[in-house]
Design an enzyme around this catalytic site. Structure first.
Site, PDB file in Angstrom:
ATOM      1  N   LYS A  74       0.827  -1.208   0.000  1.00 30.03           N
ATOM      2  CA  LYS A  74       0.000   0.000   0.000  1.00 30.03           C
ATOM      3  C   LYS A  74       0.868   1.267   0.000  1.00 30.03           C
ATOM      4  O   LYS A  74       0.618   2.199  -0.742  1.00 30.03           O
ATOM      5  CB  LYS A  74      -0.923   0.043   1.236  1.00 30.03           C
ATOM      6  CG  LYS A  74      -1.796  -1.171   1.414  1.00 30.03           C
ATOM      7  CD  LYS A  74      -2.711  -1.037   2.636  1.00 30.03           C
ATOM      8  CE  LYS A  74      -2.025  -0.859   3.976  1.00 30.03           C
ATOM      9  NZ  LYS A  74      -1.274  -2.024   4.452  1.00 30.03           N
ATOM     10  N   ARG A  97      -8.197   1.101  10.116  1.00 30.70           N
ATOM     11  CA  ARG A  97      -7.860  -0.278  10.452  1.00 30.70           C
ATOM     12  C   ARG A  97      -9.026  -0.959  11.178  1.00 30.70           C
ATOM     13  O   ARG A  97      -8.987  -2.147  11.407  1.00 30.70           O
ATOM     14  CB  ARG A  97      -6.647  -0.304  11.387  1.00 30.70           C
ATOM     15  CG  ARG A  97      -5.319   0.083  10.702  1.00 30.70           C
ATOM     16  CD  ARG A  97      -4.545  -1.112  10.413  1.00 30.70           C
ATOM     17  NE  ARG A  97      -3.137  -1.273  10.584  1.00 30.70           N
ATOM     18  CZ  ARG A  97      -2.106  -0.605  10.096  1.00 30.70           C
ATOM     19  NH1 ARG A  97      -2.261   0.507   9.462  1.00 30.70           N
ATOM     20  NH2 ARG A  97      -0.879  -1.034  10.253  1.00 30.70           N
ATOM     21  N   ARG A 103      12.154  -6.594   4.709  1.00 26.74           N
ATOM     22  CA  ARG A 103      12.084  -5.156   4.430  1.00 26.74           C
ATOM     23  C   ARG A 103      13.137  -4.391   5.228  1.00 26.74           C
ATOM     24  O   ARG A 103      13.404  -4.696   6.386  1.00 26.74           O
ATOM     25  CB  ARG A 103      10.686  -4.660   4.798  1.00 26.74           C
ATOM     26  CG  ARG A 103      10.507  -3.167   4.662  1.00 26.74           C
ATOM     27  CD  ARG A 103       9.066  -2.803   4.607  1.00 26.74           C
ATOM     28  NE  ARG A 103       8.398  -2.961   5.893  1.00 26.74           N
ATOM     29  CZ  ARG A 103       7.106  -2.686   6.071  1.00 26.74           C
ATOM     30  NH1 ARG A 103       6.355  -2.270   5.067  1.00 26.74           N
ATOM     31  NH2 ARG A 103       6.561  -2.836   7.260  1.00 26.74           N
ATOM     32  N   ARG A 147      12.621  -2.231  10.670  1.00 26.73           N
ATOM     33  CA  ARG A 147      11.644  -1.675  11.607  1.00 26.73           C
ATOM     34  C   ARG A 147      11.536  -2.589  12.813  1.00 26.73           C
ATOM     35  O   ARG A 147      11.574  -3.804  12.673  1.00 26.73           O
ATOM     36  CB  ARG A 147      10.273  -1.571  10.915  1.00 26.73           C
ATOM     37  CG  ARG A 147      10.010  -0.217  10.332  1.00 26.73           C
ATOM     38  CD  ARG A 147       8.783  -0.188   9.486  1.00 26.73           C
ATOM     39  NE  ARG A 147       7.567  -0.653  10.144  1.00 26.73           N
ATOM     40  CZ  ARG A 147       6.356  -0.560   9.608  1.00 26.73           C
ATOM     41  NH1 ARG A 147       6.202  -0.016   8.411  1.00 26.73           N
ATOM     42  NH2 ARG A 147       5.292  -1.006  10.249  1.00 26.73           N
ATOM     43  N   ARG A 175       1.058  -9.096  13.904  1.00 29.80           N
ATOM     44  CA  ARG A 175       0.410  -8.015  13.139  1.00 29.80           C
ATOM     45  C   ARG A 175      -0.567  -8.601  12.116  1.00 29.80           C
ATOM     46  O   ARG A 175      -1.631  -8.055  11.877  1.00 29.80           O
ATOM     47  CB  ARG A 175       1.463  -7.158  12.425  1.00 29.80           C
ATOM     48  CG  ARG A 175       2.209  -6.235  13.386  1.00 29.80           C
ATOM     49  CD  ARG A 175       3.485  -5.709  12.775  1.00 29.80           C
ATOM     50  NE  ARG A 175       3.282  -4.837  11.652  1.00 29.80           N
ATOM     51  CZ  ARG A 175       4.203  -4.585  10.728  1.00 29.80           C
ATOM     52  NH1 ARG A 175       5.397  -5.155  10.798  1.00 29.80           N
ATOM     53  NH2 ARG A 175       3.949  -3.775   9.729  1.00 29.80           N
TER      54      ARG A 175
END
Ligand code: AMP
Length: 211
Positions: A14, A89, A125, A158, A169
């Site tokens: 996204k 969310r 990532r 992260r 998550r």
């Protein structure tokens, strides 16, 4: 205001797509995750309060998030075309946007990607500690080892991209997502997008969807 919300699991692309649409097609882009990370970096009380939830892979409280997004949207011109990435969310967040005619959502786009790919994307990532640009240890390596190609900042993982937190998550995402899809589906605002395609292909599909 013409507001589009991007729905989809963390890691479904996204943010990458929203940033490109902002650069190329003049959309105003807000990522609530980026806003919270910036608030943490700045030592802002909102960020410090949110940090515990973020590090555990939990959602930050609805009232905090609704206030954050309202503050961001209020100064915009009524002609703005806005993409929200990472908000809403929950159905409570979605209803808060629709409660005001000026922030009623026009389109919801759902980025669909299977769980194995999401985990692979998230755990590999790396992001720039300065500008937030996203890289991947295999699929999108920086040309400058360990540094951002755009600004030279250090690339870091992260704190919530560790495998354990990523799995949590994704569970949190699944627990809210069906209700959100029903919410936007009922009002015929929902479009699904195959997020397992090259970045350019997805970008072109989005440009068609958003006119
Ligand atoms: P993201 O960068 O979108 O993956 O967001 C990182 C983290 O910020 C999430 O795991 C949540 O803890 C928090 N967060 C971001 N957006 C929201 C939201 N709309 N509602 C609740 N928590 C959020």
């Amino acid at each position: 205001m013409d507001i589009t919300v991007f729905l989809g699991a963390p890691g479904s692309g996204k943010g990458t797509q929203a940033k490109r649409l902002a650069q190329r097609a003049g959309f105003v882009h807000f990522s609530t995750g980026d806003m919270l990370r910036a608030a943490i970096k700045a030592g802002d009380p909102v960020g410090l309060k949110a940090k515990q939830s973020i590090d555990r892979g939990e959602l930050v409280a609805d009232d905090v998030m609704i206030a954050l997004i309202e503050k961001a949207l209020t100064p915009l011109s009524p002609k703005s075309r806005v993409i929200l990435d990472g908000f809403p969310r929950t159905v409570a967040q979605a209803s808060a946007l629709d409660a005001k005619p000026s922030t009623r959502v026009a389109h919801a786009v759902y980025f669909v990607l299977n769980e194995d790919k999401l985990i692979e994307r998230l755990t590999g990532r790396r992001i720039c500690s300065q500008c937030g640009e996203s890289y991947h240890v295999r699929h999108l390596r920086s040309k400058v080892e360990g540094r951002c190609e755009r600004c030279g900042g250090d690339l870091v993982q992260r704190s919530d991209d560790s495998e354990e937190v990523v799995r949590h998550r994704l569970k949190v995402f699944v627990s809210q997502n069906t209700k959100l899809l029903e919410y936007y589906g009922a009002a015929k605002r929902l479009q699904e997008l195959n997020a397992d395609a090259p970045v350019e292909t997805i970008q072109n599909s989005l440009l068609k969807i958003l006119g």
